[in-house]
Design an enzyme around this catalytic site. Structure first.
Site, PDB file in Angstrom:
ATOM      1  N   MET A   9       0.417  -2.365  12.420  1.00  0.00           N
ATOM      2  CA  MET A   9      -0.127  -3.272  13.217  1.00  0.00           C
ATOM      3  C   MET A   9      -0.091  -2.822  14.821  1.00  0.00           C
ATOM      4  SD  MET A   9      -1.677  -5.033  11.235  1.00  0.00           S
ATOM      5  CE  MET A   9      -1.366  -5.691   9.566  1.00  0.00           C
ATOM      6  N   ARG A  10      -0.408  -1.700  14.973  1.00  0.00           N
ATOM      7  CA  ARG A  10      -0.650  -1.077  16.420  1.00  0.00           C
ATOM      8  C   ARG A  10      -1.664  -0.200  16.533  1.00  0.00           C
ATOM      9  NH1 ARG A  10       3.480  -1.451  19.890  1.00  0.00           N
ATOM     10  NH2 ARG A  10       2.795   0.262  20.704  1.00  0.00           N
TER      11      ARG A  10
ATOM     12  N   ARG B 286       2.377   2.336  25.566  1.00  0.00           N
ATOM     13  CA  ARG B 286       2.042   2.551  24.259  1.00  0.00           C
ATOM     14  C   ARG B 286       2.035   4.366  24.282  1.00  0.00           C
ATOM     15  NH1 ARG B 286      -0.507   0.097  21.110  1.00  0.00           N
ATOM     16  NH2 ARG B 286      -1.601  -1.496  22.770  1.00  0.00           N
TER      17      ARG B 286
ATOM     18  N   ASN C 283       0.770  -1.149  -0.062  1.00  0.00           N
ATOM     19  CA  ASN C 283      -0.002   0.038   0.063  1.00  0.00           C
ATOM     20  C   ASN C 283       0.794   1.205  -0.025  1.00  0.00           C
ATOM     21  OD1 ASN C 283      -3.113  -0.386   0.220  1.00  0.00           O
ATOM     22  ND2 ASN C 283      -2.311  -2.042   1.617  1.00  0.00           N
TER      23      ASN C 283
ATOM     24  N   HIS D  23      -8.144  -1.069   6.055  1.00  0.00           N
ATOM     25  CA  HIS D  23      -8.504  -2.359   6.646  1.00  0.00           C
ATOM     26  C   HIS D  23      -8.903  -3.476   5.586  1.00  0.00           C
ATOM     27  CE1 HIS D  23      -9.605  -4.979   9.775  1.00  0.00           C
ATOM     28  NE2 HIS D  23     -10.854  -5.056   9.320  1.00  0.00           N
TER      29      HIS D  23
ATOM     30  N   GLY E 242     -11.678   3.665  18.662  1.00  0.00           N
ATOM     31  CA  GLY E 242     -11.990   2.166  18.763  1.00  0.00           C
ATOM     32  C   GLY E 242     -11.296   1.442  17.751  1.00  0.00           C
TER      33      GLY E 242
ATOM     34  N   ASP F 273     -10.466   6.509  15.083  1.00  0.00           N
ATOM     35  CA  ASP F 273     -10.958   6.923  16.195  1.00  0.00           C
ATOM     36  C   ASP F 273     -10.537   6.129  17.072  1.00  0.00           C
ATOM     37  OD1 ASP F 273     -12.594   4.931  16.288  1.00  0.00           O
ATOM     38  OD2 ASP F 273     -14.219   5.972  16.077  1.00  0.00           O
TER      39      ASP F 273
ATOM     40  N   GLU G 158      -7.625  -2.623  -2.424  1.00  0.00           N
ATOM     41  CA  GLU G 158      -6.800  -1.433  -1.665  1.00  0.00           C
ATOM     42  C   GLU G 158      -5.926  -0.614  -2.368  1.00  0.00           C
ATOM     43  OE1 GLU G 158      -4.972  -3.051   1.991  1.00  0.00           O
ATOM     44  OE2 GLU G 158      -6.156  -5.127   1.691  1.00  0.00           O
TER      45      GLU G 158
ATOM     46  N   ASN H  92      -6.801   5.014   7.904  1.00  0.00           N
ATOM     47  CA  ASN H  92      -6.428   3.409   7.853  1.00  0.00           C
ATOM     48  C   ASN H  92      -7.155   2.815   6.840  1.00  0.00           C
ATOM     49  OD1 ASN H  92      -5.155   1.285   9.005  1.00  0.00           O
ATOM     50  ND2 ASN H  92      -7.087   0.334   9.821  1.00  0.00           N
TER      51      ASN H  92
END
Ligand code: GAR
Length: 220
Positions: free
Chosen positions: A93-94, A68, A17, A112, A146, A144, A177, A110
């Site tokens: 991947m965080r 974090r 990507n 997905h 979540g 966000d 993608e 992002n």
């Protein structure tokens, strides 16, 4: 003319990507310049791709941090030093902490590999297959607090085929993608994206063909 949008890309893996974003930036179809590629993984192919394209890189290894928040503080500092205006997570991947979100309000996106809100999280192509979904796809969304829950900018749909494996389905999704991520960045670069409540509006609106897809098809 205003300058190009300053894009920072965060990636943990191979970076296909990222490569698409580099290519679309270079061929002029995306009015954004990638000013920093940052990874948490010293072995990320994404860092190699960036270096080959003469794009500045930073590797901030999460294993050197106790939590974090501390990690994200370093990442935010690096992005700010490069005067990044939009952050694109490309296989990063965080999870993103609250402080990171506050540093870039509505400026982190992002990609997905599923049709959110179905299948958030990890290994989602396998989960779609195991569930027996007839369609899957990919989503570009604002980040966000979540897990894969932010306002959706663009989605692409692909059929799940009877003989699909996790690899073949992932590959079919990845093709899409590579089309929708630069498109989302371009819409933001053109300042056409507004968030109202949790809905994204594109201005001026783009009319969508009113055509349904069926899998299996209605005839046959
Ligand atoms: C992509 O499929 C992306 O959608 C996914 O990781 C892959 C990275 O590939 N991201 C996630 O699963 C985030 N939850 P790439 O390194 O070749 O771009």
């Amino acid at each position: 003319m205003a300058g190009k949008l300053r894009l920072g890309v965060l990636a943990s893996g191979g970076g296909t990507n990222l490569q698409t974003l580099i290519d679309r930036s270079r061929d002029g179809s995306m009015a954004a310049e990638i000013v920093l590629v940052l990874s948490n993984n010293p072995g990320a192919g994404a860092l190699k791709r960036a270096a080959e394209a003469d794009i500045p890189t930073a590797c901030i290894d999460h294993r050197n941090f106790d939590n974090r928040e501390e990690y994200d503080r370093e990442v935010v500092a690096a992005l700010k030093r490069s005067r990044v205006e939009l952050v694109a997570l490309a296989g990063f991947m965080r999870l993103i902490s609250g402080a990171f979100l506050e540093a870039f309000p509505n400026r982190i996106i992002n990609i997905h590999p599923a049709l959110l809100p179905a299948f958030p999280g990890l290994h989602v192509q396998r989960k779609a297959l195991e569930y027996g979904s007839r369609f899957s796809g990919c989503t570009v969304h604002f980040v966000d607090s979540g897990m894969d829950t932010g306002p959706i900018i663009i989605q692409a749909v692909v059929p799940v085929l009877d003989d699909d494996t996790e690899e073949t389905l992932s590959a079919r999704i990845l093709v899409q993608e590579h089309l929708i991520y630069p498109r989302a960045v371009q819409l933001i670069a053109e300042n056409r994206v507004r968030i109202e409540d949790r809905k994204v509006r594109i201005e001026p609106p783009i009319s969508t063909p009113n055509a349904a897809l069926c899998n299996p098809p209605l005839n046959g």
